[in-house]
Design a protein around this motif. Structure first.
Motif, PDB file in Angstrom:
ATOM      1  N   GLN A  90      -8.341  -1.050  -0.842  1.00 15.55           N
ATOM      2  CA  GLN A  90      -7.437  -0.125  -1.504  1.00 15.55           C
ATOM      3  C   GLN A  90      -6.365  -0.890  -2.277  1.00 15.55           C
ATOM      4  O   GLN A  90      -6.075  -2.052  -1.976  1.00 15.55           O
ATOM      5  N   PRO A  91      -5.755  -0.293  -3.306  1.00 10.04           N
ATOM      6  CA  PRO A  91      -4.712  -0.973  -4.075  1.00 10.04           C
ATOM      7  C   PRO A  91      -3.596  -1.492  -3.174  1.00 10.04           C
ATOM      8  O   PRO A  91      -3.108  -0.781  -2.300  1.00 10.04           O
ATOM      9  N   GLY A  92      -3.230  -2.739  -3.393  1.00 10.85           N
ATOM     10  CA  GLY A  92      -2.190  -3.356  -2.579  1.00 10.85           C
ATOM     11  C   GLY A  92      -2.688  -3.924  -1.276  1.00 10.85           C
ATOM     12  O   GLY A  92      -1.917  -4.525  -0.524  1.00 10.85           O
ATOM     13  N   GLY A 126      -9.425  -9.715  -9.976  1.00  7.26           N
ATOM     14  CA  GLY A 126      -8.324  -8.775  -9.858  1.00  7.26           C
ATOM     15  C   GLY A 126      -7.446  -8.950  -8.636  1.00  7.26           C
ATOM     16  O   GLY A 126      -6.680  -8.042  -8.285  1.00  7.26           O
ATOM     17  N   THR A 160       0.820  -1.196   0.000  1.00  7.20           N
ATOM     18  CA  THR A 160       0.000   0.000   0.000  1.00  7.20           C
ATOM     19  C   THR A 160       0.862   1.257   0.000  1.00  7.20           C
ATOM     20  O   THR A 160       2.047   1.222   0.349  1.00  7.20           O
ATOM     21  N   HIS A 172     -13.045  -6.320  -4.162  1.00 10.23           N
ATOM     22  CA  HIS A 172     -12.059  -5.562  -4.936  1.00 10.23           C
ATOM     23  C   HIS A 172     -12.421  -4.082  -4.983  1.00 10.23           C
ATOM     24  O   HIS A 172     -11.544  -3.208  -4.986  1.00 10.23           O
ATOM     25  N   SER A 173     -13.715  -3.795  -4.980  1.00 10.03           N
ATOM     26  CA  SER A 173     -14.160  -2.402  -5.075  1.00 10.03           C
ATOM     27  C   SER A 173     -14.003  -1.634  -3.768  1.00 10.03           C
ATOM     28  O   SER A 173     -14.023  -0.401  -3.779  1.00 10.03           O
ATOM     29  N   ASP A 210      -8.198  -1.429   4.222  1.00  8.51           N
ATOM     30  CA  ASP A 210      -6.857  -1.934   3.971  1.00  8.51           C
ATOM     31  C   ASP A 210      -6.831  -3.454   3.890  1.00  8.51           C
ATOM     32  O   ASP A 210      -6.067  -4.026   3.113  1.00  8.51           O
ATOM     33  N   ARG A 219      -4.079 -10.500  -2.541  1.00  7.58           N
ATOM     34  CA  ARG A 219      -3.686  -9.082  -2.591  1.00  7.58           C
ATOM     35  C   ARG A 219      -4.288  -8.440  -3.833  1.00  7.58           C
ATOM     36  O   ARG A 219      -4.258  -9.014  -4.922  1.00  7.58           O
ATOM     37  N   LYS A 220      -4.818  -7.253  -3.640  1.00  2.18           N
ATOM     38  CA  LYS A 220      -5.390  -6.516  -4.774  1.00  2.18           C
ATOM     39  C   LYS A 220      -4.270  -5.970  -5.639  1.00  2.18           C
ATOM     40  O   LYS A 220      -3.360  -5.301  -5.139  1.00  2.18           O
ATOM     41  N   GLY A 221      -4.341  -6.254  -6.936  1.00  2.00           N
ATOM     42  CA  GLY A 221      -3.302  -5.792  -7.843  1.00  2.00           C
ATOM     43  C   GLY A 221      -3.397  -4.305  -8.136  1.00  2.00           C
ATOM     44  O   GLY A 221      -4.365  -3.648  -7.803  1.00  2.00           O
TER      45      GLY A 221
END
Length: 388
Positions: free
Chosen positions: A232-234, A356, A117, A228-229, A202, A386-388
């Protein structure tokens, strides 16, 4: 109904105790040896409460497998299992042997190890899906400072569970103005999280095998896409499921199980604990149907609350429905058939990619030192996405 249930149930933070481990079997869920009996059942007149301490029972007609109770249903309409999950105190008492503090430490550690993150040192915003009594959520807030855990949102589709979890939060986290303000419990469907909360998190947790109630790939992808929505990214998602070896052993539907004794808070004249009843949990029967094509087993799920003395049943107007439903022999029985899907690691990996996420770690328990490949110690499949 829930208010009557809660009249007799007080949830306290009790000191640790040691319990025996489950006898290992392909279907057993071995508990942590650090047992925190967090559920106190206020039983009857003059009783200070009953601390639950777990006993083992194996290989008899009444025993069952501990797979971790899933507390969410994929279909928004009532199902047969609503009967079981409409009794939150029984559920909470049955699974009070889990060491929620240790499990939360694991969840926070794997996030720290695998998240990527933009602000890794910022206090975490956490989401627990199908949270039931919300024990993991509350442990995260009560055991960790605001500098580490900022806030937690719990989600469940059961109105009874949500109200019960809010009562737990009031007791565990105190009055408004402290950590209680950092907890929110919402009613919602884990396939469409944004309908219940617009927050960004997170890390998210889907524990106790709750994803097993999502029986189709469409439902699972909907859940992952929804996650996924809001991640947060990572950020990370941690999923706990039965170990894959269970899927490939379903031809032998063995049964295992446990009993929770109801024990007086005060010792007797000899300094011994007095048991005044017990809760027997049934999960699985040798006659349960298993569909190898869909990988769905129709689990027999049952609970029996039993008192040794009928005089221990309170008779006042505020009597809990746990006791109001008791038969004349001092028993309350619940039984349902609950369809649950079994997963392989390859499936989780593929379905996560569709939404994703990437599978970045896997464990055989909610413990960093247990490999999923360990034939002796691995009894769960814990996946870190983990979110890409």
């Amino acid at each position: 109904m829930l208010q009557k249930i809660l009249t007799l149930v007080t949830l306290l933070s009790a000191q640790a105790a040691i319990v025996e481990s489950f006898a290992k079997s392909p279907f057993s869920c071995q508990p942590c040896t650090n047992f925190r009996p967090s559920t106190i059942l206020q039983a009857v007149r003059g009783r200070g409460g009953a601390m639950s301490r777990r006993k083992n029972r194996n290989n008899d007609s009444n025993t069952i497998v501990d797979k971790g109770f899933s507390r969410d249903e994929p279909d928004p309409t009532p199902s047969k299992s609503d009967n079981i999950y409409s009794m939150p105190p029984l559920y909470d008492l049955a699974f009070g042997y889990r060491s929620y503090e240790d499990e939360v430490d694991f969840l926070l550690n794997v996030h720290a190890n695998y998240a990527k993150t933009a602000a890794p040192d910022r206090p975490l915003r956490l989401l627990e899906l199908a949270a039931g009594p919300a024990r993991h959520s509350l442990a995260a807030l009560s055991e960790h400072p605001a500098s580490k855990v900022d806030s937690v949102v719990a989600l469940d589709r059961s109105h009874d569970m949500v109200e019960y979890g809010l009562q737990n939060a009031d007791h565990e986290l105190g009055v408004p103005g402290g950590r209680r303000d950092d907890f929110n419990y919402v009613i919602g469907d884990m396939r469409n999280i944004v309908d219940s909360t617009t927050s960004v998190f997170d890390s998210a947790w889907l524990l106790l095998g709750s994803m097993q109630h999502l029986l189709t790939n469409d439902d699972i992808i909907a859940c992952f896409t929804s996650l996924h929505s809001v991640i947060q990214p990572g950020g990370t998602v941690v999923i706990e499921l039965p170990h894959p070896r269970e899927t490939f052993s379903m031809g032998e539907c063995t049964t295992n199980g446990w009993t929770v004794p109801l024990v007086e808070n005060e010792l007797d004249e000899d300094g011994e604990e007095k048991e005044y009843g017990e809760l027997n949990i049934v999960w699985g029967d040798e006659d349960d149907e298993f569909d190898p094509i869909l990988q769905i087993r129709h689990f027999t799920v049952g609970m029996e609350l039993k008192l040794n003395d009928m005089n221990d049943i309170p008779q006042d107007d505020e009597t809990s429905s746990l006791f109001l439903q008791m038969s004349k022999d001092g028993r309350t029985n619940l039984k349902d058939i609950v369809p649950m899907r079994l997963f392989t690691l390859q499936e989780i990996d593929a379905l996560a990619r569709c939404a994703g996420f990437e599978l970045v770690a896997k464990y055989g328990a909610l413990a960093e030192d247990v490999s999923i490949e360990d034939e002796d110690e691995a009894f769960r499949m814990v996946c870190v996405l983990r979110k890409g």
